[in-house]
Write a protein that holds these residues in place. Structure first.
Motif, PDB file in Angstrom:
ATOM      1  N   GLY A 108       0.773  -1.137  -0.064  1.00 33.28           N
ATOM      2  CA  GLY A 108       0.044   0.072  -0.002  1.00 33.28           C
ATOM      3  C   GLY A 108       0.837   1.105   0.097  1.00 33.28           C
ATOM      4  N   GLY A 109       1.981   1.027  -0.324  1.00 32.88           N
ATOM      5  CA  GLY A 109       3.011   2.348  -0.063  1.00 32.88           C
ATOM      6  C   GLY A 109       2.928   2.989  -1.519  1.00 32.88           C
ATOM      7  N   TYR A 110       3.928   4.097  -1.560  1.00 34.83           N
ATOM      8  CA  TYR A 110       3.889   5.374  -2.478  1.00 34.83           C
ATOM      9  C   TYR A 110       4.929   4.993  -3.613  1.00 34.83           C
ATOM     10  CZ  TYR A 110       7.958   6.850   0.363  1.00 34.83           C
ATOM     11  OH  TYR A 110       8.758   6.854   0.902  1.00 34.83           O
ATOM     12  N   GLU A 111       5.669   3.690  -3.687  1.00 36.98           N
ATOM     13  CA  GLU A 111       6.569   3.489  -4.506  1.00 36.98           C
ATOM     14  C   GLU A 111       6.261   3.755  -6.070  1.00 36.98           C
ATOM     15  OE1 GLU A 111       8.944  -0.609  -5.796  1.00 36.98           O
ATOM     16  OE2 GLU A 111       7.067  -0.815  -4.784  1.00 36.98           O
ATOM     17  N   TYR A 112       5.013   3.156  -6.389  1.00 35.47           N
ATOM     18  CA  TYR A 112       4.410   3.052  -7.837  1.00 35.47           C
ATOM     19  C   TYR A 112       4.120   4.354  -8.078  1.00 35.47           C
ATOM     20  CZ  TYR A 112       1.645   1.833 -11.945  1.00 35.47           C
ATOM     21  OH  TYR A 112       1.056   1.649 -13.135  1.00 35.47           O
ATOM     22  N   VAL A 113       3.371   5.050  -7.326  1.00 36.20           N
ATOM     23  CA  VAL A 113       2.979   6.677  -7.713  1.00 36.20           C
ATOM     24  C   VAL A 113       4.221   7.819  -7.777  1.00 36.20           C
ATOM     25  CG1 VAL A 113       0.571   6.383  -6.968  1.00 36.20           C
ATOM     26  CG2 VAL A 113       2.172   7.186  -5.474  1.00 36.20           C
ATOM     27  N   LEU A 114       4.963   7.415  -6.903  1.00 37.45           N
ATOM     28  CA  LEU A 114       6.185   8.267  -7.083  1.00 37.45           C
ATOM     29  C   LEU A 114       6.933   8.066  -8.223  1.00 37.45           C
ATOM     30  CD1 LEU A 114       8.219  10.279  -5.594  1.00 37.45           C
ATOM     31  CD2 LEU A 114       9.316   8.260  -4.399  1.00 37.45           C
ATOM     32  N   LEU A 115       7.481   6.846  -8.413  1.00 42.43           N
ATOM     33  CA  LEU A 115       8.004   6.384  -9.847  1.00 42.43           C
ATOM     34  C   LEU A 115       7.134   7.176 -11.213  1.00 42.43           C
ATOM     35  CD1 LEU A 115      10.168   4.594 -11.478  1.00 42.43           C
ATOM     36  CD2 LEU A 115       8.440   2.827 -11.579  1.00 42.43           C
TER      37      LEU A 115
END
Length: 152
Positions: free
Chosen positions: A103-110
């Motif tokens: 549920g972290g922000y890794e994908y949207v940050l990328l």
């Protein structure tokens, strides 16, 4: 060699990223519907949920299309990155997990970073922006002798 391959690499990056954004926008628009998307945004505490839903879907559908054809890339990159940073703030908060599977922000940050990188890359020779800018540059070169003669 790299100069020859750069336009192809940028084209692949633009198309893949554009397709990802369009798929997400289409899902919100068509499968869920705008009312359901706005309700979901409201449940997440996103301000002005209906307006925000249209802003996000517009960015993903229109901005994704702009990436694919390579038109107005800085605008498209900023628009898409702003939506992803909003998702990072409201949906995947920084105080949570990093990895997307948690549920972290890794994908949207990328997605935000790549949208900005491609947005300010110039898009390569196979982008509408480059084709248009090249024509403007050619026009200026044609006009240069006229300007020089008019000053004499």
């Amino acid at each position: 060699m790299i100069n020859r391959l750069q336009p192809i690499g940028l084209l692949i990056g633009r198309v893949v990223l554009g397709v990802v954004f369009i798929a997400h926008g289409w899902q919100k628009f068509n499968e869920n519907g705008m009312d359901a998307t706005a309700q979901g945004f409201e449940g997440l505490g996103i301000p002005a949920p209906t307006l925000s839903a249209y802003f996000a879907v517009g960015a993903e559908l229109i901005g994704g299309s702009m990436l694919i054809v390579g038109a107005l890339l800085p605008l498209a990159g900023l628009w898409l990155a702003s939506v992803m940073l909003g998702a990072m703030y409201f949906v995947h908060p920084l105080n949570g997990a990093f990895f997307s599977r948690e549920g972290g922000y890794e994908y949207v940050l990328l997605l935000a970073a790549v949208a900005l990188a491609i947005g300010f890359s110039g898009g390569g020779a196979l982008a509408v922006d480059s084709l248009w800018l090249n024509k403007v540059g050619e026009k200026k070169k044609e006009d240069e002798p006229l300007r020089a003669e008019s000053l004499a």
